[in-house]
Design a protein around this motif. Structure first.
Motif, PDB file in Angstrom:
ATOM      1  N   GLU A 363       0.823  -1.208   0.000  1.00 18.59           N
ATOM      2  CA  GLU A 363       0.000   0.000   0.000  1.00 18.59           C
ATOM      3  C   GLU A 363       0.859   1.260   0.000  1.00 18.59           C
ATOM      4  N   SER A 364       1.925   1.256   0.769  1.00 16.34           N
ATOM      5  CA  SER A 364       2.800   2.429   0.774  1.00 16.34           C
ATOM      6  C   SER A 364       3.457   2.628  -0.584  1.00 16.34           C
ATOM      7  N   ARG A 365       3.812   1.497  -1.254  1.00 17.74           N
ATOM      8  CA  ARG A 365       4.408   1.620  -2.581  1.00 17.74           C
ATOM      9  C   ARG A 365       3.392   2.149  -3.594  1.00 17.74           C
ATOM     10  N   GLN A 366       2.144   1.684  -3.472  1.00 18.74           N
ATOM     11  CA  GLN A 366       1.115   2.184  -4.374  1.00 18.74           C
ATOM     12  C   GLN A 366       0.862   3.675  -4.168  1.00 18.74           C
ATOM     13  N   VAL A 367       0.833   4.095  -2.922  1.00 15.02           N
ATOM     14  CA  VAL A 367       0.639   5.522  -2.640  1.00 15.02           C
ATOM     15  C   VAL A 367       1.803   6.332  -3.201  1.00 15.02           C
ATOM     16  N   TYR A 368       3.011   5.802  -3.069  1.00 15.05           N
ATOM     17  CA  TYR A 368       4.181   6.500  -3.594  1.00 15.05           C
ATOM     18  C   TYR A 368       4.118   6.611  -5.116  1.00 15.05           C
ATOM     19  N   LEU A 369       3.747   5.495  -5.786  1.00 17.83           N
ATOM     20  CA  LEU A 369       3.640   5.538  -7.245  1.00 17.83           C
ATOM     21  C   LEU A 369       2.527   6.479  -7.692  1.00 17.83           C
ATOM     22  N   GLN A 370       1.430   6.502  -6.949  1.00 24.71           N
ATOM     23  CA  GLN A 370       0.337   7.404  -7.284  1.00 24.71           C
ATOM     24  C   GLN A 370       0.767   8.859  -7.175  1.00 24.71           C
ATOM     25  N   LYS A 371       1.520   9.152  -6.130  1.00 19.69           N
ATOM     26  CA  LYS A 371       1.999  10.529  -5.992  1.00 19.69           C
ATOM     27  C   LYS A 371       2.958  10.900  -7.104  1.00 19.69           C
ATOM     28  N   ILE A 372       3.791   9.928  -7.520  1.00 18.68           N
ATOM     29  CA  ILE A 372       4.710  10.201  -8.626  1.00 18.68           C
ATOM     30  C   ILE A 372       3.936  10.459  -9.913  1.00 18.68           C
ATOM     31  N   SER A 373       2.914   9.627 -10.180  1.00 21.78           N
ATOM     32  CA  SER A 373       2.115   9.816 -11.393  1.00 21.78           C
ATOM     33  C   SER A 373       1.357  11.140 -11.356  1.00 21.78           C
ATOM     34  N   GLU A 374       0.823  11.488 -10.207  1.00 27.01           N
ATOM     35  CA  GLU A 374       0.120  12.763 -10.095  1.00 27.01           C
ATOM     36  C   GLU A 374       1.061  13.936 -10.307  1.00 27.01           C
ATOM     37  N   SER A 375       2.246  13.844  -9.756  1.00 28.44           N
ATOM     38  CA  SER A 375       3.208  14.921  -9.967  1.00 28.44           C
ATOM     39  C   SER A 375       3.632  14.996 -11.431  1.00 28.44           C
ATOM     40  N   HIS A 376       3.749  13.803 -12.092  1.00 26.96           N
ATOM     41  CA  HIS A 376       4.100  13.795 -13.514  1.00 26.96           C
ATOM     42  C   HIS A 376       2.986  14.409 -14.350  1.00 26.96           C
TER      43      HIS A 376
END
Length: 432
Positions: A363-376
């Motif tokens: 879950e923490s990895r998914q949240v991190y990837l989501q934040k990266i995609s949102e920032s992208h």
């Protein structure tokens, strides 16, 4: 328990202790000015001063133990230990020695704390680990040297059983009184105790009552922490397991003491001491190592005691001494291997906890990837918006240029038209 409390895998960045002193230098990690104390000075204090002092105190404790045995030998010569009076007189030196052990341990704890402060440890973890080593080494020798002396030097199992029972029972009774009874009596003398009805009102206290409650708490002693409790359990663990082959009843006395200890500790926290502040910890730290070492020593001592038992020797009358010793060495290795196998086969983490930890990691990895995609996506949208604004500005500039060009051509055409109109009018006037 650590998982439910949110302390499992907790990592702390330790700051320097407030009591740590040294020359101010810039810390390479934090970039701040912090005291610096050379490691070689601390090691010199530890091995050149603290270790010899501890050794001298242990030698003194050894001679005190010998004095206790001399007193017992003197009583055996003067009294018949089979009678009631003789047995009481014979037990008196061991009871006095148990009290002396407690007094010596209390004195040594203050000395060990002073030596530990003098060594000037930088981190709190290093300070606690060194203090644990000092206390465990001395208390182990001071409390168990007489038992090892009787078991392996005198080889008197009856006397060993008597000493073990006396030390365990007397020390537990005295510790219960010193930890709970005596502080509560002193609190009653100072007038700082409350009744049951007043205690129930503490949770509903408000305003002035809160100030009164704080004043009441200030009269109580500070909570000493769990350090002494760990040390007490360590010594109790040794009394029960080191010589369990000779005195199995020690486990019953320890269980009885622990049942009382649960209520006495709760009474101490709620009635005798100030309310402590909770401190988060992932495990019990160095104490785990001390208990593991005590377990290994217990296997060695109990195997040796079984080998020394004449009852077991009767089952193997034809075996030579060498083969007999080798047999119990093999038995000791089997027990150690069994202990290691149990530690390996029983996982430190249960299956459900492994699944929960993997879920948290996922879950923490998914949240991190989501934040990266949102920032992208935000960067892409910002870039597109900038390009759109640039294109709009270019179009506006082109429109402005075209508008200015039309404005320049329109006045000239009007002027020529006016000139043509004037010429035609002049021609008509001339004809007239």
């Amino acid at each position: 328990m650590a998982y439910h409390w949110g302390t499992y895998g907790m990592v702390k960045f330790e700051e320097a202790r407030a009591e740590f002193v040294g020359v101010l230098t810039i810390n390479a990690v934090t970039g701040r000015k912090e005291p610096y104390y050379p490691k070689w000075k601390r090691q010199l204090k530890k091995y050149a001063v603290s270790a010899p002092i501890i050794f001298v105190i242990l030698v003194m404790a050894f001679f005190v133990m010998l004095a206790s045995f001399k007193c017992e030998d003197y009583i055996m010569e003067r009294y018949d230990v089979k009678t009631t009076t003789g047995s009481i007189m014979f037990s008196l030196p061991s009871c006095v020695y148990a009290v002396v052990i407690l007094v010596t341990n209390g004195f040594y704890r203050n000395l060990a704390k002073w030596l530990n402060d003098w060594e000037n440890h930088r981190l709190q973890s290093a300070y606690e680990n060194n203090l644990i080593i000092k206390l465990v080494v001395f208390d182990f020798a001071n409390c168990f040297m007489c038992l090892f002396y009787v078991a392996f030097w005198l080889q008197d199992m009856v006397r060993l059983r008597q000493y073990l029972a006396t030390l365990l029972i007397v020390q537990q009774l005295l510790q219960q009184f010193l930890e709970t009874g005596l502080p509560y009596i002193m609190l009653l003398i100072r007038g700082g105790s409350k009744g049951e009805e007043e205690k129930k009102k503490d949770d509903d206290a408000d305003g002035v009552e809160v100030a009164e409650l704080a004043n009441e708490q200030s009269k109580m002693d500070l909570y000493p922490g769990t350090f002494d409790d760990y040390l007490e359990l360590f010594l109790q663990f040794g009394y029960v397991f080191l010589f369990s082959a000779v005195y199995p009843l020690a486990a019953i006395w320890a269980l009885f003491n622990n049942v009382i200890e649960i209520r006495s500790d709760a009474f101490k926290v709620s009635r005798v001491c100030q309310r402590p502040f909770g401190q988060s910890a992932a495990d019990i730290g160095t104490w785990q190592v001390t208990f593991e070492v005590m377990g290994i020593i217990a296997v060695l001592t109990n195997t040796t005691l079984m080998a020394m038992s004449p009852e077991i020797r009767q089952f193997l009358p034809e075996m030579t001494v060498t083969n007999y010793i080798l047999l119990f060495v093999a038995v000791e290795h089997v027990f150690l291997a069994l202990k290691a196998a149990i530690a390996i086969l029983i996982p430190d983490l249960p299956r459900w906890m492994e699944i929960e930890l993997l879920k948290e990691e996922y879950e923490s990895r998914q949240v991190y990837l989501q934040k990266i995609s949102e920032s992208h996506k935000l960067d892409v949208s910002t870039t597109q918006l900038a390009e759109q604004r640039e294109n709009e500005e270019i179009e506006e500039e082109e429109e402005n240029q075209s508008d200015s060009g039309e404005d320049m051509t329109k006045p000239n055409g009007g002027h020529e038209q006016k000139e043509e109109d004037l010429t035609w009018a002049d021609m008509q006037e001339s004809q007239i």
